[in-house]
Design an enzyme around this catalytic site. Structure first.
Site, mmCIF file in Angstrom:
data_model
loop_
_atom_site.group_PDB
_atom_site.id
_atom_site.type_symbol
_atom_site.label_atom_id
_atom_site.label_comp_id
_atom_site.label_asym_id
_atom_site.label_seq_id
_atom_site.Cartn_x
_atom_site.Cartn_y
_atom_site.Cartn_z
ATOM 1 N N CYS A 12 15.819 -3.907 0.691
ATOM 2 C CA CYS A 12 14.763 -3.229 1.464
ATOM 3 C C CYS A 12 14.879 -3.502 2.969
ATOM 4 O O CYS A 12 14.783 -4.647 3.416
ATOM 5 C CB CYS A 12 13.393 -3.690 0.954
ATOM 6 S SG CYS A 12 12.035 -3.021 1.942
ATOM 7 N N VAL A 52 7.155 -4.023 -0.987
ATOM 8 C CA VAL A 52 7.593 -5.187 -0.221
ATOM 9 C C VAL A 52 7.881 -4.692 1.202
ATOM 10 O O VAL A 52 8.180 -3.500 1.363
ATOM 11 C CB VAL A 52 8.858 -5.835 -0.838
ATOM 12 C CG1 VAL A 52 8.561 -6.419 -2.182
ATOM 13 C CG2 VAL A 52 10.045 -4.879 -0.899
ATOM 14 N N GLU A 64 2.723 -4.588 5.202
ATOM 15 C CA GLU A 64 3.254 -3.648 6.213
ATOM 16 C C GLU A 64 4.110 -4.450 7.204
ATOM 17 O O GLU A 64 3.590 -5.260 7.986
ATOM 18 C CB GLU A 64 2.146 -2.887 6.968
ATOM 19 C CG GLU A 64 1.548 -1.745 6.161
ATOM 20 C CD GLU A 64 2.579 -0.654 5.846
ATOM 21 O OE1 GLU A 64 3.327 -0.236 6.731
ATOM 22 O OE2 GLU A 64 2.637 -0.229 4.674
ATOM 23 N N SER A 65 5.425 -4.163 7.191
ATOM 24 C CA SER A 65 6.358 -4.989 7.971
ATOM 25 C C SER A 65 5.991 -5.118 9.449
ATOM 26 O O SER A 65 6.074 -6.207 10.025
ATOM 27 C CB SER A 65 7.780 -4.457 7.818
ATOM 28 O OG SER A 65 7.864 -3.113 8.259
#
Ligand SMILES: N[C@@H](CCC(=O)N[C@@H](CS)C(=O)NCC(=O)O)C(=O)O
Length: 230
Positions: A12, A52, A64-65
């Site tokens: 990811c 993820v 949320e990155s």
């Protein structure tokens, strides 16, 4: 001390962003690898979007990155990854927003599109985004520098994973980084020296295999379904 866990998947790109922030800041953390093809029920119950990366800091969870990355930046002040000045921070956030709303969307849309007309539309859109990024980077930084100049920032770590995955678009859709993007090329070469990149990077063959279902219209995960819808 509150422990840090990151729920991640090695394929990811969003999770790679946040793992790179943790590594760059020298934060001790545990990685929990989630099999996205077979997500455990316990994960779905702690991840509101079923995605993820998800960060657990003591009792708190953040997802949320881009939000995780700013949270880490605020809580762990060592090795700052955002500019000191408010206007420059705003510029950094504009680039991060551009990545999330335009660049990565066009990347996935091109990969997911099955019909050749649609593929052409997204190919053109992605080319335009690369041109915007190339121009913006020339204005913001000198050749051979990071996105915002001398210092590595969240902007670099936000974009890098999709550049690592460009061979996927070349393999399935014949798309390459335009020749005119020389500043971006130099930036990509510079990024190869960043320790967090070295520690998280995967080869082209790995990524090509991971995205096979996206390219062949067989993806069934939440992310692909959302991207196909809008
Ligand atoms: N906007 C999210 C996107 C995260 C995302 O889409 N993650 C994917 C893996 S790369 C995921 O977990 N998808 C779950 C699924 O497809 O079922 C972020 O920035 O964290």
């Amino acid at each position: 001390m509150n422990t840090i866990k990151i729920y991640s998947a090695s394929a990811c790109p969003y999770a790679q962003r946040s793992r790179m922030v943790l590594i760059t800041k020298g934060i001790e953390f545990e990685v929990v690898e989630i099999d996205l093809k077979n997500k455990p029920d316990w994960f779905t119950s702690i991840s509101p979007y079923g995605k993820v990366p998800l960060l657990q800091h003591g009792e708190a969870t953040v997802w949320e990155s881009a939000v995780i990355n700013e949270y880490l930046e605020e809580v762990f002040t060592q090795q700052p990854l955002m500019p000191q000045n408010a206007l420059n921070r705003a510029k950094a956030r504009i680039w991060i927003d551009f990545a999330n709303t335009k660049f990565t969307t066009a990347f996935y849309k091109l990969l997911l599109a099955q019909d050749s007309e649609k593929q052409e539309e997204w190919r053109q859109e992605l080319n335009q985004h690369f041109a915007t990024m190339e121009k913006g980077m020339q204005n913001l930084s000198e050749m051979g520098n990071y996105w915002l100049g001398q210092a590595l920032s969240l902007v670099d770590l936000t974009y890098y994973p999709w550049f690592e995955r460009l061979p996927v678009l070349e393999h399935y859709r014949g798309f390459k980084l335009p020749e005119s993007c020389q500043t971006l090329r130099q930036w990509y070469d510079l990024m190869q020296e960043v320790p967090a990149v070295k520690q998280t990077q995967q080869g082209a063959d790995y990524h090509i295999k991971q995205y096979e279902k996206y390219a062949n219209n067989q993806a069934s995960g939440v992310t692909a379904k959302e991207m196909q819808k809008y």
